[in-house]
Motif scaffolding. Sequence first.
Motif, mmCIF file in Angstrom:
data_model
loop_
_atom_site.group_PDB
_atom_site.id
_atom_site.type_symbol
_atom_site.label_atom_id
_atom_site.label_comp_id
_atom_site.label_asym_id
_atom_site.label_seq_id
_atom_site.Cartn_x
_atom_site.Cartn_y
_atom_site.Cartn_z
ATOM 1 N N TYR A 5 0.849 -1.168 0.000
ATOM 2 C CA TYR A 5 0.000 0.000 0.000
ATOM 3 C C TYR A 5 0.894 1.230 0.000
ATOM 4 O O TYR A 5 1.797 1.350 0.796
ATOM 5 N N GLY A 6 0.585 2.159 -0.901
ATOM 6 C CA GLY A 6 1.363 3.375 -0.951
ATOM 7 C C GLY A 6 1.179 4.189 0.297
ATOM 8 O O GLY A 6 2.029 4.961 0.681
ATOM 9 N N MET A 7 0.079 4.026 0.938
ATOM 10 C CA MET A 7 -0.213 4.779 2.166
ATOM 11 C C MET A 7 -0.282 3.811 3.325
ATOM 12 O O MET A 7 -0.977 2.836 3.300
ATOM 13 N N ILE A 8 0.494 4.058 4.347
ATOM 14 C CA ILE A 8 0.500 3.196 5.525
ATOM 15 C C ILE A 8 -0.408 3.784 6.579
ATOM 16 O O ILE A 8 -0.339 4.946 6.863
ATOM 17 N N ILE A 9 -1.222 2.944 7.155
ATOM 18 C CA ILE A 9 -2.222 3.444 8.071
ATOM 19 C C ILE A 9 -1.818 3.137 9.498
ATOM 20 O O ILE A 9 -1.519 2.023 9.805
ATOM 21 N N ALA A 10 -1.799 4.100 10.364
ATOM 22 C CA ALA A 10 -1.474 3.858 11.757
ATOM 23 C C ALA A 10 -2.705 4.105 12.588
ATOM 24 O O ALA A 10 -3.270 5.147 12.537
ATOM 25 N N LEU A 11 -3.116 3.106 13.318
ATOM 26 C CA LEU A 11 -4.308 3.248 14.131
ATOM 27 C C LEU A 11 -3.959 3.032 15.586
ATOM 28 O O LEU A 11 -3.411 2.013 15.902
ATOM 29 N N LEU A 12 -4.286 3.925 16.482
ATOM 30 C CA LEU A 12 -4.016 3.750 17.896
ATOM 31 C C LEU A 12 -5.347 3.659 18.624
ATOM 32 O O LEU A 12 -6.116 4.573 18.549
ATOM 33 N N LEU A 13 -5.578 2.563 19.312
ATOM 34 C CA LEU A 13 -6.869 2.396 19.949
ATOM 35 C C LEU A 13 -6.760 2.450 21.457
ATOM 36 O O LEU A 13 -5.898 1.814 22.013
ATOM 37 N N LEU A 14 -7.706 3.125 22.109
ATOM 38 C CA LEU A 14 -7.731 3.193 23.571
ATOM 39 C C LEU A 14 -8.808 2.280 24.115
ATOM 40 O O LEU A 14 -9.841 2.140 23.568
ATOM 41 N N THR A 15 -8.628 2.007 25.155
ATOM 42 C CA THR A 15 -9.719 1.450 25.826
ATOM 43 C C THR A 15 -9.494 1.700 27.326
ATOM 44 O O THR A 15 -8.448 1.970 27.697
ATOM 45 N N GLU A 205 -1.508 -1.825 14.315
ATOM 46 C CA GLU A 205 -1.220 -1.755 15.747
ATOM 47 C C GLU A 205 -2.378 -1.026 16.425
ATOM 48 O O GLU A 205 -2.808 0.024 15.957
ATOM 49 N N ILE A 206 -2.840 -1.583 17.528
ATOM 50 C CA ILE A 206 -3.981 -1.028 18.230
ATOM 51 C C ILE A 206 -3.584 -0.767 19.675
ATOM 52 O O ILE A 206 -3.175 -1.683 20.387
ATOM 53 N N ILE A 207 -3.691 0.475 20.095
ATOM 54 C CA ILE A 207 -3.264 0.879 21.430
ATOM 55 C C ILE A 207 -4.485 1.293 22.237
ATOM 56 O O ILE A 207 -5.292 2.088 21.764
ATOM 57 N N GLY A 208 -4.626 0.791 23.459
ATOM 58 C CA GLY A 208 -5.810 1.157 24.215
ATOM 59 C C GLY A 208 -5.804 0.706 25.647
ATOM 60 O O GLY A 208 -4.772 0.368 26.221
ATOM 61 N N ASP A 209 -7.001 0.702 26.228
ATOM 62 C CA ASP A 209 -7.193 0.349 27.630
ATOM 63 C C ASP A 209 -8.123 -0.853 27.746
ATOM 64 O O ASP A 209 -8.102 -1.749 26.912
ATOM 65 N N SER A 210 -8.971 -0.864 28.765
ATOM 66 C CA SER A 210 -9.829 -2.019 29.015
ATOM 67 C C SER A 210 -10.787 -2.296 27.865
ATOM 68 O O SER A 210 -11.177 -3.447 27.641
ATOM 69 N N ILE A 211 -11.186 -1.260 27.148
ATOM 70 C CA ILE A 211 -12.083 -1.464 26.003
ATOM 71 C C ILE A 211 -11.392 -2.336 24.975
ATOM 72 O O ILE A 211 -11.967 -3.300 24.460
ATOM 73 N N THR A 212 -10.140 -1.997 24.662
ATOM 74 C CA THR A 212 -9.377 -2.765 23.682
ATOM 75 C C THR A 212 -9.059 -4.156 24.207
ATOM 76 O O THR A 212 -8.985 -5.116 23.435
ATOM 77 N N CYS A 213 -8.878 -4.281 25.536
ATOM 78 C CA CYS A 213 -8.602 -5.594 26.138
ATOM 79 C C CYS A 213 -9.783 -6.560 26.017
ATOM 80 O O CYS A 213 -9.600 -7.778 26.092
ATOM 81 N N GLY A 214 -10.979 -6.021 25.893
ATOM 82 C CA GLY A 214 -12.165 -6.874 25.926
ATOM 83 C C GLY A 214 -12.603 -7.188 27.346
ATOM 84 O O GLY A 214 -13.157 -8.256 27.621
ATOM 85 N N TYR A 215 -12.403 -6.245 28.256
ATOM 86 C CA TYR A 215 -12.726 -6.395 29.674
ATOM 87 C C TYR A 215 -14.121 -6.997 29.864
ATOM 88 O O TYR A 215 -15.127 -6.390 29.519
ATOM 89 N N SER A 216 -14.164 -8.238 30.341
ATOM 90 C CA SER A 216 -15.425 -8.941 30.638
ATOM 91 C C SER A 216 -16.484 -8.733 29.559
ATOM 92 O O SER A 216 -17.669 -8.532 29.852
ATOM 93 N N ASN A 217 -16.067 -8.819 28.304
ATOM 94 C CA ASN A 217 -17.009 -8.549 27.209
ATOM 95 C C ASN A 217 -18.062 -9.639 27.044
ATOM 96 O O ASN A 217 -19.083 -9.416 26.392
ATOM 97 N N GLU A 218 -17.851 -10.813 27.642
ATOM 98 C CA GLU A 218 -18.849 -11.882 27.554
ATOM 99 C C GLU A 218 -19.679 -12.032 28.829
ATOM 100 O O GLU A 218 -20.499 -12.947 28.929
ATOM 101 N N ALA A 219 -19.487 -11.143 29.778
ATOM 102 C CA ALA A 219 -20.315 -11.184 30.985
ATOM 103 C C ALA A 219 -21.776 -10.931 30.614
ATOM 104 O O ALA A 219 -22.075 -10.247 29.627
#
Length: 421
Positions: A5-15, A205-219
């Motif tokens: 890809y001529g353009m590289i995409i950088a995504l940083l995710l929080l959670t 690459e995805i950077i984040g917190d508990s949201i990105t971790c999937g904190y108890s997402n199946e509770a």
Amino acid sequence: MKKKYGMIIALLLLTGCGESKMGEPVTSYAQTSEETASVSQTEELTSEAVHDIDPEAEGKGMEGVPYFYSPRSEEVTFVPSEESVKFNGRHIEHNDTCYLSYTGSAVRFNMTGDRAEAVLVSNGGAYSDRQQGWVGVEINGELTKRIRLEDGEQSYVLYEGEELKNAEIAIVKLTENQMTNTGVKSVTCNASRIAPAAEKELSVEIIGDSITCGYSNEAEGPEYGFNCDYENGAATYGYLTAKALDADYSLVCISGLGLISNYTDTVGEREDYLLLNDVYGYTDTNFEQRRGMEPLTEWDFGEGSDIVVINIGTNDYSYTGRDEDRQYEFYEAYYTFLGDVREANPDAEIVCTMGIMGAELFGQIEKAAEDFSRDNSDDHIHTMKFDYQSEEDGYGGDYHPSVATHKKAAEQLTAFLETLI
């Protein structure tokens, strides 16, 4: 790293071997229609060579050089390494064991064979009733088994059945960084071919917190709180986005993580143990600090990722509240962090986002992105606000996003990234 890809995409995710909460493990396995190794191609190999990398394999039209290549199935044991597997996410070597660092970190290899098992090492932490590690087993991209790990060193069957033909097998860490340690000590296969899985053309690459971790997402509701038994890293928006884009990925996320303050119960009282800047530049800060290992191992970014997503700020707001001075402090730190991300990922498109659990600091994020882009003549910084989670999609533990919310967030993020690609 391939970059088509001529353009590289950088995504940083929080959670931030049990029975799956999603139902019984899948027992059927998809097979690839194309087999890159055949018995006829291996007939020239001597018995002394079958446990080595075949130096002639690439010239025979193989997709890369196999780690193991034999005219017949044999039992072969290997330790995960750059020669034997492909890594997704960060990992760290300790005591002859490869520890998977963050949510979704994985080892992936291709196998032609009928059995695979792994010796895994786990430590459930101080609260073993709710901090036991989980791994998932993927075959050709399908999550076929979920395993609740026991403390210590144990052997677990990954697959046993009819012969798989050049199938990709992955051991994926489903639980988050600071709660459990998950190590892969060795893998044993009954196989005629073993090779690292193929590299993807795009990396995220995805950077984040508990949201990105999937904190108890199946509770089943917010009253359940945190429990690794309710956490599925393979059902998080970051993991699903990478899968939708057919991209290699790395998630760097810790529950409660912030840029100037981690989550705090009291507005204005800073909680600054392991902030994002203490984590991002190192392989696994939690792992090494808990063992008294110094100096910390710096992460090798290589050429950087094609996509970096920053999803950070939800926990910072618990500290800043509506105070303008503290919000400006967040803006300054975010502006500086963008420079760190750009240095580590020189060709990336950077996407700055938040909003799944609130977007109170999104204005500061937009301003930091706009100012950094202008000041550095950098046209590859973008902002995107996630839709706020909906009650009709349910909640995970402590009102964190449910699996349904993660799926919708992945669809929104994937659509946005496709416009950049």
